[in-house]
Every structure is written in C-alpha cells, then in structure tokens.
Write a protein that holds these residues in place. Structure first.
Motif, mmCIF file in Angstrom:
data_model
loop_
_atom_site.group_PDB
_atom_site.id
_atom_site.type_symbol
_atom_site.label_atom_id
_atom_site.label_comp_id
_atom_site.label_asym_id
_atom_site.label_seq_id
_atom_site.Cartn_x
_atom_site.Cartn_y
_atom_site.Cartn_z
ATOM 1 N N MET A 1 0.841 -1.205 0.000
ATOM 2 C CA MET A 1 0.000 0.000 0.000
ATOM 3 C C MET A 1 0.872 1.249 0.000
ATOM 4 N N LEU A 2 0.513 2.207 -0.845
ATOM 5 C CA LEU A 2 1.195 3.499 -0.837
ATOM 6 C C LEU A 2 0.396 4.449 0.059
ATOM 7 N N LEU A 3 1.073 5.016 1.034
ATOM 8 C CA LEU A 3 0.462 5.985 1.941
ATOM 9 C C LEU A 3 0.936 7.378 1.560
ATOM 10 N N ILE A 4 -0.013 8.265 1.327
ATOM 11 C CA ILE A 4 0.299 9.662 0.997
ATOM 12 C C ILE A 4 -0.286 10.538 2.095
ATOM 13 N N THR A 5 0.533 11.386 2.670
ATOM 14 C CA THR A 5 0.073 12.358 3.655
ATOM 15 C C THR A 5 0.159 13.747 3.043
ATOM 16 N N SER A 6 -0.895 14.547 3.261
ATOM 17 C CA SER A 6 -0.985 15.884 2.676
ATOM 18 C C SER A 6 -1.445 16.850 3.757
ATOM 19 N N VAL A 7 -0.738 17.983 3.894
ATOM 20 C CA VAL A 7 -1.140 18.984 4.879
ATOM 21 C C VAL A 7 -1.224 20.354 4.219
ATOM 22 N N ILE A 8 -2.288 21.097 4.543
ATOM 23 C CA ILE A 8 -2.472 22.459 4.053
ATOM 24 C C ILE A 8 -3.136 23.300 5.142
ATOM 25 N N ASP A 9 -3.101 24.612 4.966
ATOM 26 C CA ASP A 9 -3.941 25.529 5.733
ATOM 27 C C ASP A 9 -5.257 25.644 4.970
ATOM 28 N N ASN A 10 -6.364 25.274 5.611
ATOM 29 C CA ASN A 10 -7.648 25.229 4.903
ATOM 30 C C ASN A 10 -8.117 26.595 4.423
ATOM 31 N N LEU A 11 -7.732 27.673 5.098
ATOM 32 C CA LEU A 11 -8.183 29.002 4.695
ATOM 33 C C LEU A 11 -7.239 29.687 3.713
ATOM 34 N N ILE A 12 -5.994 29.203 3.613
ATOM 35 C CA ILE A 12 -5.040 29.854 2.699
ATOM 36 C C ILE A 12 -4.863 28.987 1.459
ATOM 37 N N LYS A 13 -4.079 27.939 1.522
ATOM 38 C CA LYS A 13 -3.959 27.064 0.353
ATOM 39 C C LYS A 13 -5.313 26.468 -0.027
ATOM 40 N N GLY A 14 -6.168 26.250 0.954
ATOM 41 C CA GLY A 14 -7.487 25.670 0.685
ATOM 42 C C GLY A 14 -8.549 26.679 0.311
ATOM 43 N N ALA A 15 -8.198 27.967 0.249
ATOM 44 C CA ALA A 15 -9.208 28.982 -0.082
ATOM 45 C C ALA A 15 -8.548 30.267 -0.567
ATOM 46 N N SER A 16 -8.308 31.230 0.340
ATOM 47 C CA SER A 16 -7.943 32.589 -0.059
ATOM 48 C C SER A 16 -6.552 32.686 -0.678
ATOM 49 N N GLY A 17 -5.574 31.959 -0.160
ATOM 50 C CA GLY A 17 -4.238 31.985 -0.748
ATOM 51 C C GLY A 17 -4.233 31.431 -2.154
ATOM 52 N N GLN A 18 -4.969 30.342 -2.357
ATOM 53 C CA GLN A 18 -5.060 29.752 -3.689
ATOM 54 C C GLN A 18 -5.777 30.708 -4.649
ATOM 55 N N ALA A 19 -6.773 31.444 -4.141
ATOM 56 C CA ALA A 19 -7.464 32.427 -4.974
ATOM 57 C C ALA A 19 -6.502 33.527 -5.425
ATOM 58 N N ILE A 20 -5.623 33.979 -4.538
ATOM 59 C CA ILE A 20 -4.643 34.998 -4.907
ATOM 60 C C ILE A 20 -3.592 34.421 -5.854
ATOM 61 N N HIS A 21 -3.193 33.184 -5.621
ATOM 62 C CA HIS A 21 -2.292 32.509 -6.564
ATOM 63 C C HIS A 21 -2.915 32.513 -7.964
ATOM 64 N N ASN A 22 -4.201 32.191 -8.041
ATOM 65 C CA ASN A 22 -4.896 32.214 -9.327
ATOM 66 C C ASN A 22 -4.919 33.623 -9.914
ATOM 67 N N MET A 23 -5.181 34.630 -9.082
ATOM 68 C CA MET A 23 -5.165 36.012 -9.564
ATOM 69 C C MET A 23 -3.795 36.367 -10.129
ATOM 70 N N ASN A 24 -2.746 35.998 -9.420
ATOM 71 C CA ASN A 24 -1.394 36.296 -9.906
ATOM 72 C C ASN A 24 -1.156 35.683 -11.284
ATOM 73 N N LEU A 25 -1.594 34.445 -11.455
ATOM 74 C CA LEU A 25 -1.432 33.783 -12.751
ATOM 75 C C LEU A 25 -2.245 34.484 -13.835
ATOM 76 N N MET A 26 -3.466 34.889 -13.521
ATOM 77 C CA MET A 26 -4.335 35.532 -14.497
ATOM 78 C C MET A 26 -3.783 36.877 -14.972
ATOM 79 N N PHE A 27 -3.077 37.584 -14.080
ATOM 80 C CA PHE A 27 -2.561 38.910 -14.415
ATOM 81 C C PHE A 27 -1.079 38.887 -14.772
ATOM 82 N N GLY A 28 -0.496 37.704 -14.887
ATOM 83 C CA GLY A 28 0.898 37.607 -15.284
ATOM 84 C C GLY A 28 1.880 38.075 -14.244
ATOM 85 N N ILE A 29 1.484 37.994 -12.972
ATOM 86 C CA ILE A 29 2.352 38.403 -11.864
ATOM 87 C C ILE A 29 3.129 37.175 -11.379
#
Length: 325
Positions: A284-312
C-alpha cells in the motif's frame, strides 16, 4: 495596480483574503461589499487588521473593478451574478462551489476554469473566470494527482482527513461551539462529502479510465486551522519510484513540496503551502498531505490564481511564514 472588489467580506475566508491583499504589492482594494455590515469599519469585524486597513464595508458595488472575489458561501454566487452585472473586463474568482464542476462552468456567458494551479496552470493564465477549489479537495487532489498522471490509480482509495473549526465558517453552530469542539473529535458526511465530485473530475482529467471508489472520511478536529489528510491505495511500484514520481510531478510547483521525512500540520498553517509525504508498506502506498484550509485551501489559492491571471510572479503576496511553535 490591480483594482480589487470583494463580495461577502465578513467571514473567515474573506478575512484571510483581506489579510493577504493588504500586503500584496500589486493590489489596491476598491471595495468590500457586505449588506449586513455596510458602514462598519472592516477592522471592527476583522480586529487583527486594525492599523492595516482604514476603509469600511459598503453596500455599493463598482462594476468595473479588475478582479472580483466572491466569498458568499456555497450556492450563493450564481444568484448574486444573476442580480448584479460586471464589466466584461472584470475577472471573477469564486471561492464557493457554484462553478467547480464541468456542467456548471458556463454561466451567463462567462466560462469558469477550475483553479487548481498544479493541475492546469496554463488554462488559469488565460482564464477570465476561476472556480476556486474546495479545501478538502485541494489537499486530497494534490495527494493523488501524480498517481493519476501515470495511470496508477487502479484500486480503491481510502482517505481520512481532519479539518480545523474554521472550515465550518464564521457563523456559530452546534458542532463549532467551543464547549462541544474542545477536547472532542467527530466525523461527518462520511463517504458523501461534496468535494468528492471535483476530486473525481480532476483525477479523470489525468486518468480518463479511473472508475474506482474513493472512500473519504472527513473529520472535525479541535484546532482552528489546517487540514491533515492521509490517503492509501494499492501500488505495484517501489517507494523510491513513487517518490520520484511525486518529485517529478511537482518539480515546477511554487507551493507544493514533497518531503523526505514525515510531516505535520504546523509546517503549513498560515502559509500557502501543501506539503506531501509518501511511503510504502505491505503493498500500500500511503500519501500524507497537509495544508492551511483558509489559505492554500481557499484565499491563498485564490490569490495565486489572480497572480497567474494577471501575469504576476506566482508567489507575490504569498511568501508567508508558518507557525512553527
């Protein structure tokens, strides 16, 4: 400067978004819309922003902002966009679940792109509208996508993931009250969580013959922020091969890191990182994943997307420090 508007500014997700945006070098905050808090200082609702932001919530919308973040809660973005019109040049990033699934991604002439940068960065860069992924979905997909990319998801997948209390939103409820949550632990929506649909959609995008079940048990933890997810499935290759697969898949990812040693939640809380660890035992392959639910899981990822959309540069406004102790 990118002129930003936020719809629904009083919740946890919007609060995290504001904390990041006031320190973003390429952004100016145009308005924060909240019908229930119009006229109230933003720093009165989000008290940690005292001294950082001096504007108030408003019930007046500027339809010509460069980018609009929707922080309305699940199922409410469609109704809002039906009632309010924005410029064709306004980019929209929805942090709810209204546009995440393929059948929902065309709405009122706007095409939404699923905004998981590690999956489809190029599509995001040319997108006008983004459906930001869910928090559990982000942690789980990032744990499984390297296997899907090589067609190695051939058996059932078992997922156990625990989220902090902020995942339930700012409005108090029976399972978020301190006296219930403290020193407590519980599961909910076992095998039926709504994020399963977007997880399956992304896996099938990379492995179109994927049809094995994902058995997902979501849990409530007695901490405020973060998601700790473990996934396991049958795997024929060696642990070394699996590690090489993950390293290769994420070699260009700005925020997803594969760790050689076991990981824990404090490595990612208050950051936009996802940290992964893989190991193999008894087939069995075990994968563990950790994130901040409000940043990588929400607002930070949204800003990452904004940066990509505007070429930043992708990390702009997101070079954050973890709470190590």
């Amino acid at each position: 400067m990118i002129k930003v508007g936020i719809i629904g500014g009083s919740g946890y997700t919007a609060g995290e978004l504001l904390r990041l945006l006031v320190n973003h070098s390429q952004v100016t905050l145009d308005f924060v819309y909240s019908t229930t808090n119009a006229g109230v200082s933003i720093s009165k609702q989000h008290v940690d922003l005292l001294g950082d932001i001096d504007i108030s919530f408003t019930d007046i919308i500027n339809p010509d902002v460069d980018v609009l973040f929707l922080c309305l809660g699940h199922g409410r973005s469609r109704a809002f966009l039906e009632e309010h019109t924005f410029s064709d040049n306004t980019k929209i990033i929805d942090l709810g679940n209204d546009f995440r699934l393929e059948n929902d991604q065309n709405f009122l002439g706007r095409d939404f792109v699923y905004g998981l940068p590690e999956l489809q960065k190029e599509k995001i860069q040319s997108a006008q509208n983004i459906a930001n992924p869910g928090c559990f979905a982000t942690a789980i997909q990032l744990g499984l996508l390297p296997l899907a990319s090589s067609g190695k998801l051939t058996d059932s997948i078992h997922v156990n993931a625990t989220t902090g209390s902020t995942g339930a939103g700012v409005m108090p409820g029976g399972t978020t009250h301190f006296s219930w949550r403290d020193n407590n632990f519980s599961s909910y929506k076992v095998f039926t969580h709504q994020h399963l649909d977007e997880i399956n959609q992304s896996i099938q995008q990379l492995q179109n013959d994927f049809d094995t079940p994902i058995f997902f048990i979501p849990n409530r933890g007695n901490f405020s922020k973060g998601i700790y997810a473990t996934m396991y499935t049958k795997y024929d290759g060696s642990e070394k091969e699996a590690k090489a697969l993950y390293d290769s898949f994420y070699k260009d990812a700005k925020f997803t890191i594969v760790s050689d040693s076991e990981i824990h939640l404090k490595q990612v809380v208050n950051t936009n990182k996802c940290i992964l660890h893989v190991s193999k035992k008894d087939g069995m392959l075990l994968i563990t994943s950790v994130i901040d639910n409000l940043i990588k899981g929400a607002s930070g990822q949204a800003i990452h997307n904004m940066n990509l959309m505007f070429g930043i540069e992708e990390k702009t406004g997101l070079e954050l420090k973890a709470s190590a102790f």
